[in-house]
Structure formats: C-alpha cells, structure tokens
Design an enzyme around this catalytic site. Structure first.
Site, PDB file in Angstrom:
ATOM      1  N   ASP A  47      -6.740   2.817  -8.068  1.00 48.70           N
ATOM      2  CA  ASP A  47      -7.572   2.711  -7.477  1.00 48.70           C
ATOM      3  C   ASP A  47      -8.534   4.196  -7.921  1.00 48.70           C
ATOM      4  OD1 ASP A  47      -9.881   2.497  -5.959  1.00 48.70           O
ATOM      5  OD2 ASP A  47      -9.155   2.182  -4.019  1.00 48.70           O
ATOM      6  N   ASP A  75      -0.781  -1.573  -4.106  1.00 45.91           N
ATOM      7  CA  ASP A  75      -1.943  -1.668  -3.710  1.00 45.91           C
ATOM      8  C   ASP A  75      -2.778  -0.579  -3.585  1.00 45.91           C
ATOM      9  OD1 ASP A  75      -4.252  -3.444  -2.933  1.00 45.91           O
ATOM     10  OD2 ASP A  75      -3.653  -3.310  -0.667  1.00 45.91           O
ATOM     11  N   HIS A  76      -4.113  -0.292  -4.260  1.00 44.47           N
ATOM     12  CA  HIS A  76      -4.792   0.918  -3.933  1.00 44.47           C
ATOM     13  C   HIS A  76      -3.935   2.033  -4.372  1.00 44.47           C
ATOM     14  CE1 HIS A  76      -8.336  -1.233  -2.723  1.00 44.47           C
ATOM     15  NE2 HIS A  76      -7.633  -1.844  -2.125  1.00 44.47           N
ATOM     16  N   SER A 124       0.846  -0.972  -0.079  1.00 53.21           N
ATOM     17  CA  SER A 124       0.112  -0.099  -0.057  1.00 53.21           C
ATOM     18  C   SER A 124       0.919   1.053   0.044  1.00 53.21           C
ATOM     19  CB  SER A 124      -1.112  -0.124   1.141  1.00 53.21           C
ATOM     20  OG  SER A 124      -0.014   0.098   2.510  1.00 53.21           O
ATOM     21  N   HIS A 140     -10.683  -8.336  -3.123  1.00 53.87           N
ATOM     22  CA  HIS A 140     -10.185  -7.709  -1.933  1.00 53.87           C
ATOM     23  C   HIS A 140     -10.654  -8.057  -0.742  1.00 53.87           C
ATOM     24  CE1 HIS A 140      -7.321  -4.597  -4.109  1.00 53.87           C
ATOM     25  NE2 HIS A 140      -8.069  -5.035  -5.263  1.00 53.87           N
ATOM     26  N   GLY A 141      -9.980  -7.426   0.289  1.00 60.85           N
ATOM     27  CA  GLY A 141     -10.757  -7.796   1.677  1.00 60.85           C
ATOM     28  C   GLY A 141     -10.917  -9.333   1.906  1.00 60.85           C
ATOM     29  N   GLY A 142      -9.861 -10.121   1.565  1.00 58.40           N
ATOM     30  CA  GLY A 142      -9.649 -11.552   1.761  1.00 58.40           C
ATOM     31  C   GLY A 142      -9.899 -12.038   3.232  1.00 58.40           C
TER      32      GLY A 142
HETATM   33  P1  13P Z   1      -7.791  -7.435   4.275  1.00 55.69           P
HETATM   34  O1  13P Z   1      -6.951  -6.677   5.017  1.00 55.69           O
HETATM   35  O2  13P Z   1      -9.201  -7.645   4.542  1.00 55.69           O
HETATM   36  O3  13P Z   1      -7.063  -8.883   3.870  1.00 55.69           O
HETATM   37  O4  13P Z   1      -7.846  -7.127   2.815  1.00 55.69           O
HETATM   38  C1  13P Z   1      -6.535  -6.689   2.065  1.00 55.69           C
HETATM   39  C2  13P Z   1      -6.670  -6.231   0.789  1.00 55.69           C
HETATM   40  O5  13P Z   1      -7.810  -6.237   0.072  1.00 55.69           O
HETATM   41  C3  13P Z   1      -5.704  -5.285   0.198  1.00 55.69           C
HETATM   42  O6  13P Z   1      -5.842  -4.484  -0.870  1.00 55.69           O
END
Ligand code: 13P
Length: 306
Positions: free
Chosen positions: A124, A103-104, A68, A226-228
């Site tokens: 993003d 990332d983003h 990030s 995302h948000g795994g």
């Molecule tokens: P988490 O922090 O929920 O695992 O998400 C990671 C993510 O999507 C990074 O872009």
C-alpha cells in the site's frame, strides 16, 4: 495435495517452506473471466482462520486470507501466521485454493512476508507520491514474482473512520492506476469512494463512473474492492460487472463475532457447567463468522468455484 484436487493449473510453489498455499493470481483471473468475486476474509487468530476455512471448504470457494500488519503482530509475527495457515490447510484437508495475503503492507512488511512464507502481498503505497509509489511497487513486483507470489498495489487511499472523523475515501486517478498496473502487478486496489469499517449514514456510495474509467485504463487487470463491510448487495453485483474480482471483508466478521460472544455471556452460558471453557466460549463467535463467510460467498457468486 489440494492443488491437484481443485484442478488449478498453477505449478506448485514452495513459499518459505510452506507447500499448501497458492498465490492469488489464477483464482482472480478465473473470477474476472467468470464474472464473480473471490473473498478476502481477514483473520485474527486460530479460531478465525478455522471458521473461514471451514466455510470456504463447505462452499467450495477459493479464498484469500488477509492479514494486516497489526493482526500479524498480534499473532506473534508473520512466520507464526504462515506456519499456522499452512498446517491448518493440511490438517483440515482443505481442497479449495487458499492464498495467504498481506493486507495494506508497508515496504518492510512486504519483505518480511516474502521471507515468512506468505503466498501473496499487498503493497500500500497510496500515501506516497505517485513517483515513490511506482518506484517501491516496481521493486516489490520483481521480488514477489521471483518467489512465485502475487502482488496487489494501491492507488487512491481507502478512507475510514479516524479519530471520529469520517473520510469519504479518495477516487483514484485512472492515469495513475495505469502507471501502477503497467509495472506488472497482479491485481489493483483503486479507491472509488469505498472506506474501511461501517459506512456512515450519509455515505455517497461507490463511484461506478470512476470504476468504469479505471477498468478501461488498466488493461482488464482484476480489481480489488476494499471496505467490503456494509456495501449493499446491488452495488457489489455492479462492481463485479465492472471488473472487481476480489472483495475484502474484515469488520463484518468482527461484528458478528462480538455479537455472538456477547449473547453467550449475557445469557450466562459461560457460568453453566464448563461453559467458561474457551472452546465453548468462543464457539458461537466462530459459528457466526462461518455463517457470515457463507453469506458473502453466495453473494459474490464464488460458491463451487474452488
Ligand atoms: P472492512 O473492514 O470494511 O470490511 O474492510 C476490509 C478491508 O478492506 C481490508 O483491507
């Protein structure tokens, strides 16, 4: 060089002086066609990177290292990160494909990572109007591809906990997803009710009908979840079956790192002998990250695919 060892056909490309990295295009096309997911594990420091690479090499899994903008800044800048990752892949004798991915990213962040030697970027633009998202993404696609890098774009923002207020995450509009995909991006992050961080107890789950509509509208492009962190195993499997090829994990590694480090200190181990040595103090956390990565690699079905 690992590209030959891992059997990837990608022509070696030198990213800003770095030569141990690959872009993420080929690994994600293989994942899409082979119906498995490639993990993006976010990294925060040297120990983190070493733990992720160790796990992926042991499991023979391709990997995308996510950075990030905040983590990049924390590590003193994208150039430091690119140099560190490139050297570690070399020094550790890593044979699996490794992509280094922003990332983003903001528009400026993407440009900085192109210069710094990353092999992949995510722009993003989900908070812009679709017109502005299209315009900026288009420019960055041309820039990334001119350097042999892959590029991810986003439609429909991924929610999360902000100042204690929980957002459920937007559902992306398939027509907008198609517009962004048509720009020639390599993989697409589309909101389907996923959020960053730990999911609240009342989370409604992923919207698979939306995922199916997006998949059908986007010409079989590899999709990104995302948000795994905390998504139940059966939902991960279903998402992969509906076109998801890349799954991002960040918070889960942070949680196990913190837990293992806390345990070490609470047991007083930092006060026994030379237990305060950072190499000892940070070891349980690193081992915990390694174990978490291996668990995710199994779950995503990408063991042995590198
Ligand atoms: P988490 O922090 O929920 O695992 O998400 C990671 C993510 O999507 C990074 O872009």
């Amino acid at each position: 060089m690992h590209k030959a060892v891992c059997g990837y056909e990608q022509t070696p490309i030198i990213f800003g002086g770095n030569n141990m990295l690959v872009n993420a295009t080929e690994m994600l096309i293989k994942a899409r066609d082979g119906h498995y997911g490639v993990p993006q594990f976010n990294i925060n420091n040297l120990e983190w990177t070493k733990a992720v690479l160790t796990a992926c090499e042991e499991m023979k899994s391709p990997v995308i290292l996510g950075v990030s903008e905040g983590a990049g800044k924390y590590m003193t800048g994208f150039k430091t990160v690119a140099a560190m990752v490139d050297a570690m892949v070399d020094s550790m004798g890593i044979t699996v494909p490794v992509a280094l991915h922003l990332d983003h990213g903001t528009y400026e962040g993407c440009k900085a990572c192109v210069e710094a030697g990353f092999s992949s970027i995510m722009f993003d633009g989900s908070h812009y109007s679709i017109e502005e998202n299209v315009e900026k993404t288009k420019e960055l696609v041309a820039l990334a591809h001119s350097k042999g890098m892959s590029i991810e774009a986003e439609v429909g923002s991924i929610g999360g906990v902000e100042d204690g207020v929980v957002g459920n995450g937007e559902i992306a509009d398939p027509a907008e997803c198609a517009k962004i995909t048509d720009l020639g991006i390599d993989f697409l992050a589309a909101g389907i009710g996923n959020i960053h961080g730990v999911y609240p107890a009342n989370w409604k789950g992923l919207d698979f009908e939306a995922l199916d509509r997006i998949h059908k509208a986007t010409n079989n492009i590899p999709l990104v979840l995302h948000g795994g962190t905390g998504i139940p195993d059966d939902m991960i499997a279903k998402a992969i079956s509906l076109g998801v090829s890349k799954i991002n994990i960040n918070t889960e590694c942070q949680l196990v790192f913190a837990e293992a480090t806390r345990k070490y200190i609470e047991e007083g181990k930092d006060q026994q002998g030379k237990g305060f040595d950072p190499r000892k103090l940070l070891a349980p956390g690193a081992k915990a990250i390694e174990a978490k990565c291996k668990e995710k690699i199994e779950l995503f079905g990408c063991a042995g695919k590198g």
